[in-house]
Design a protein around this motif. Structure first.
Motif, mmCIF file in Angstrom:
data_model
loop_
_atom_site.group_PDB
_atom_site.id
_atom_site.type_symbol
_atom_site.label_atom_id
_atom_site.label_comp_id
_atom_site.label_asym_id
_atom_site.label_seq_id
_atom_site.Cartn_x
_atom_site.Cartn_y
_atom_site.Cartn_z
ATOM 1 N N LEU A 76 1.280 -13.472 -29.051
ATOM 2 C CA LEU A 76 2.100 -13.933 -27.926
ATOM 3 C C LEU A 76 3.133 -12.872 -27.530
ATOM 4 O O LEU A 76 3.308 -12.574 -26.350
ATOM 5 C CB LEU A 76 2.795 -15.246 -28.273
ATOM 6 C CG LEU A 76 1.882 -16.469 -28.374
ATOM 7 C CD1 LEU A 76 2.605 -17.616 -29.046
ATOM 8 C CD2 LEU A 76 1.374 -16.879 -27.001
ATOM 9 N N PHE A 77 3.798 -12.291 -28.516
ATOM 10 C CA PHE A 77 4.781 -11.253 -28.221
ATOM 11 C C PHE A 77 4.115 -10.016 -27.625
ATOM 12 O O PHE A 77 4.653 -9.414 -26.701
ATOM 13 C CB PHE A 77 5.567 -10.869 -29.478
ATOM 14 C CG PHE A 77 6.704 -11.790 -29.781
ATOM 15 C CD1 PHE A 77 7.850 -11.786 -29.008
ATOM 16 C CD2 PHE A 77 6.627 -12.664 -30.845
ATOM 17 C CE1 PHE A 77 8.909 -12.644 -29.282
ATOM 18 C CE2 PHE A 77 7.676 -13.528 -31.134
ATOM 19 C CZ PHE A 77 8.818 -13.512 -30.348
ATOM 20 N N ALA A 78 2.970 -9.632 -28.140
ATOM 21 C CA ALA A 78 2.268 -8.445 -27.640
ATOM 22 C C ALA A 78 1.850 -8.604 -26.186
ATOM 23 O O ALA A 78 1.665 -7.615 -25.481
ATOM 24 C CB ALA A 78 1.044 -8.157 -28.505
ATOM 25 N N ASN A 79 1.727 -9.830 -25.744
ATOM 26 C CA ASN A 79 1.289 -10.086 -24.383
ATOM 27 C C ASN A 79 2.404 -10.601 -23.486
ATOM 28 O O ASN A 79 2.158 -11.262 -22.487
ATOM 29 C CB ASN A 79 0.102 -11.058 -24.389
ATOM 30 C CG ASN A 79 -1.126 -10.368 -24.910
ATOM 31 O OD1 ASN A 79 -1.672 -9.516 -24.242
ATOM 32 N ND2 ASN A 79 -1.511 -10.684 -26.137
ATOM 33 N N GLY A 80 3.643 -10.293 -23.852
ATOM 34 C CA GLY A 80 4.769 -10.590 -22.981
ATOM 35 C C GLY A 80 5.335 -11.990 -23.088
ATOM 36 O O GLY A 80 6.228 -12.354 -22.334
#
Length: 100
Positions: A76-80
């Motif tokens: 989730l963090f890696a995809n904004g």
């Protein structure tokens, strides 16, 4: 080590777009229990709750819950997605079953 199928609920404050789900698909593809890269392994229930399925390899089911939560949070963090718009629920809400 054992493989576990983890069903991990995520709360979204804003409905994810198709592009966002596609990005999550790419980030989670290595953990897809079907070995598929074509479609995200997730489901939405009648109440609108979204749950993602992924496979993790750990020593026990307790560690599997932790690893599944960390993996999905990282995707989730890696995809904004930040905690403001998407939150992986607590380990107590994650369902784990042995896989293959």
């Amino acid at each position: 080590m054992t493989y576990y199928l983890a069903s991990v609920p995520v709360d979204f404050t804003k409905e994810p777009t198709g592009a966002e789900l596609s990005d999550l698909n790419d980030a989670l593809a290595p953990y897809d229990p079907r070995g598929s890269r074509g479609s995200l392994s997730w489901r939405r229930d009648d109440a609108g709750n979204v749950t993602f399925n992924l496979v993790v390899e750990t020593a026990d089911d307790r560690e599997a819950k932790s690893k599944a939560r960390e993996t999905l949070t990282a995707a989730l963090f890696a995809n904004g997605r930040r905690n403001v718009t998407a939150t992986v629920r607590a380990e107590d809400d994650i369902e784990i079953i042995p896989w293959k």
